[in-house]
Design a protein around this motif. Structure first.
Motif, PDB file in Angstrom:
ATOM      1  N   MET A   1       0.852  -1.171   0.000  1.00  0.00           N
ATOM      2  CA  MET A   1       0.000   0.000   0.000  1.00  0.00           C
ATOM      3  C   MET A   1       0.896   1.232   0.000  1.00  0.00           C
ATOM      4  O   MET A   1       1.935   1.254   0.652  1.00  0.00           O
ATOM      5  N   ALA A   2       0.485   2.232  -0.743  1.00  0.00           N
ATOM      6  CA  ALA A   2       1.161   3.526  -0.740  1.00  0.00           C
ATOM      7  C   ALA A   2       0.175   4.559  -0.219  1.00  0.00           C
ATOM      8  O   ALA A   2      -1.000   4.563  -0.611  1.00  0.00           O
ATOM      9  N   ILE A   3       0.641   5.406   0.680  1.00  0.00           N
ATOM     10  CA  ILE A   3      -0.199   6.434   1.293  1.00  0.00           C
ATOM     11  C   ILE A   3       0.474   7.777   1.089  1.00  0.00           C
ATOM     12  O   ILE A   3       1.622   7.973   1.501  1.00  0.00           O
ATOM     13  N   VAL A   4      -0.222   8.704   0.447  1.00  0.00           N
ATOM     14  CA  VAL A   4       0.271  10.067   0.280  1.00  0.00           C
ATOM     15  C   VAL A   4      -0.489  10.940   1.265  1.00  0.00           C
ATOM     16  O   VAL A   4      -1.720  10.920   1.313  1.00  0.00           O
ATOM     17  N   ILE A   5       0.269  11.693   2.047  1.00  0.00           N
ATOM     18  CA  ILE A   5      -0.330  12.557   3.072  1.00  0.00           C
ATOM     19  C   ILE A   5      -0.011  14.002   2.733  1.00  0.00           C
ATOM     20  O   ILE A   5       1.152  14.396   2.683  1.00  0.00           O
ATOM     21  N   GLN A  48       4.153  -2.796   3.513  1.00  0.00           N
ATOM     22  CA  GLN A  48       3.949  -4.176   3.086  1.00  0.00           C
ATOM     23  C   GLN A  48       2.969  -4.758   4.083  1.00  0.00           C
ATOM     24  O   GLN A  48       3.209  -4.704   5.305  1.00  0.00           O
ATOM     25  N   LEU A  49       1.852  -5.290   3.580  1.00  0.00           N
ATOM     26  CA  LEU A  49       0.773  -5.740   4.447  1.00  0.00           C
ATOM     27  C   LEU A  49       0.610  -7.252   4.415  1.00  0.00           C
ATOM     28  O   LEU A  49       0.906  -7.908   3.423  1.00  0.00           O
ATOM     29  N   ALA A  50       0.089  -7.773   5.511  1.00  0.00           N
ATOM     30  CA  ALA A  50      -0.331  -9.165   5.611  1.00  0.00           C
ATOM     31  C   ALA A  50      -1.780  -9.134   6.073  1.00  0.00           C
ATOM     32  O   ALA A  50      -2.134  -8.365   6.958  1.00  0.00           O
ATOM     33  N   GLY A  51      -2.616  -9.932   5.460  1.00  0.00           N
ATOM     34  CA  GLY A  51      -4.024  -9.962   5.845  1.00  0.00           C
ATOM     35  C   GLY A  51      -4.877 -10.277   4.641  1.00  0.00           C
ATOM     36  O   GLY A  51      -4.393 -10.290   3.508  1.00  0.00           O
ATOM     37  N   ASP A  52      -6.146 -10.525   4.911  1.00  0.00           N
ATOM     38  CA  ASP A  52      -7.014 -10.846   3.778  1.00  0.00           C
ATOM     39  C   ASP A  52      -7.496  -9.571   3.099  1.00  0.00           C
ATOM     40  O   ASP A  52      -7.368  -8.471   3.635  1.00  0.00           O
ATOM     41  N   PHE A  59      -8.899  -1.085   5.828  1.00  0.00           N
ATOM     42  CA  PHE A  59      -7.752  -0.248   6.174  1.00  0.00           C
ATOM     43  C   PHE A  59      -7.639   0.911   5.183  1.00  0.00           C
ATOM     44  O   PHE A  59      -7.563   2.084   5.566  1.00  0.00           O
ATOM     45  N   GLN A  60      -7.678   0.582   3.900  1.00  0.00           N
ATOM     46  CA  GLN A  60      -7.580   1.591   2.849  1.00  0.00           C
ATOM     47  C   GLN A  60      -8.732   2.592   2.937  1.00  0.00           C
ATOM     48  O   GLN A  60      -8.514   3.802   2.815  1.00  0.00           O
ATOM     49  N   GLU A  61      -9.940   2.124   3.158  1.00  0.00           N
ATOM     50  CA  GLU A  61     -11.096   3.016   3.239  1.00  0.00           C
ATOM     51  C   GLU A  61     -10.993   3.978   4.417  1.00  0.00           C
ATOM     52  O   GLU A  61     -11.346   5.151   4.303  1.00  0.00           O
TER      53      GLU A  61
END
Length: 76
Positions: A1-5, A48-52, A59-61
């Motif tokens: 995931m990439a997050i721009v703040i 880097q994520l782990a999970g379904d 998380f993204q939402e």
């Protein structure tokens, strides 16, 4: 995931709350912003994520619900 703040000084605390909430999913976290004489108000976090997929979507939402934050998943 990439997050721009955008507006890091204002939005970073809210982003950190969400990162903490989903912290068990985070395997690797890398935060980047300009530093030195000027501390940039825009930053990038790469995770880097782990999970379904449903957990990752939640998380993204939650991140995208924060004004000035854009989060997208990617598969490399």
């Amino acid at each position: 995931m990439a997050i721009v703040i955008s507006h890091r000084s204002k939005n970073a605390p809210d982003v950190q709350k969400v990162l903490t909430k989903f912290g068990c999913m985070i395997k690797v976290r890398l935060g980047l912003h300009e530093a030195g004489n000027v501390c940039s108000e825009e930053g990038l976090i790469v995770l880097q994520l782990a999970g379904d997929s449903s957990e990752i979507k939640n998380f993204q939402e939650e991140l995208n619900a924060i004004e000035g934050v854009r989060a997208n998943t990617m598969i490399v």
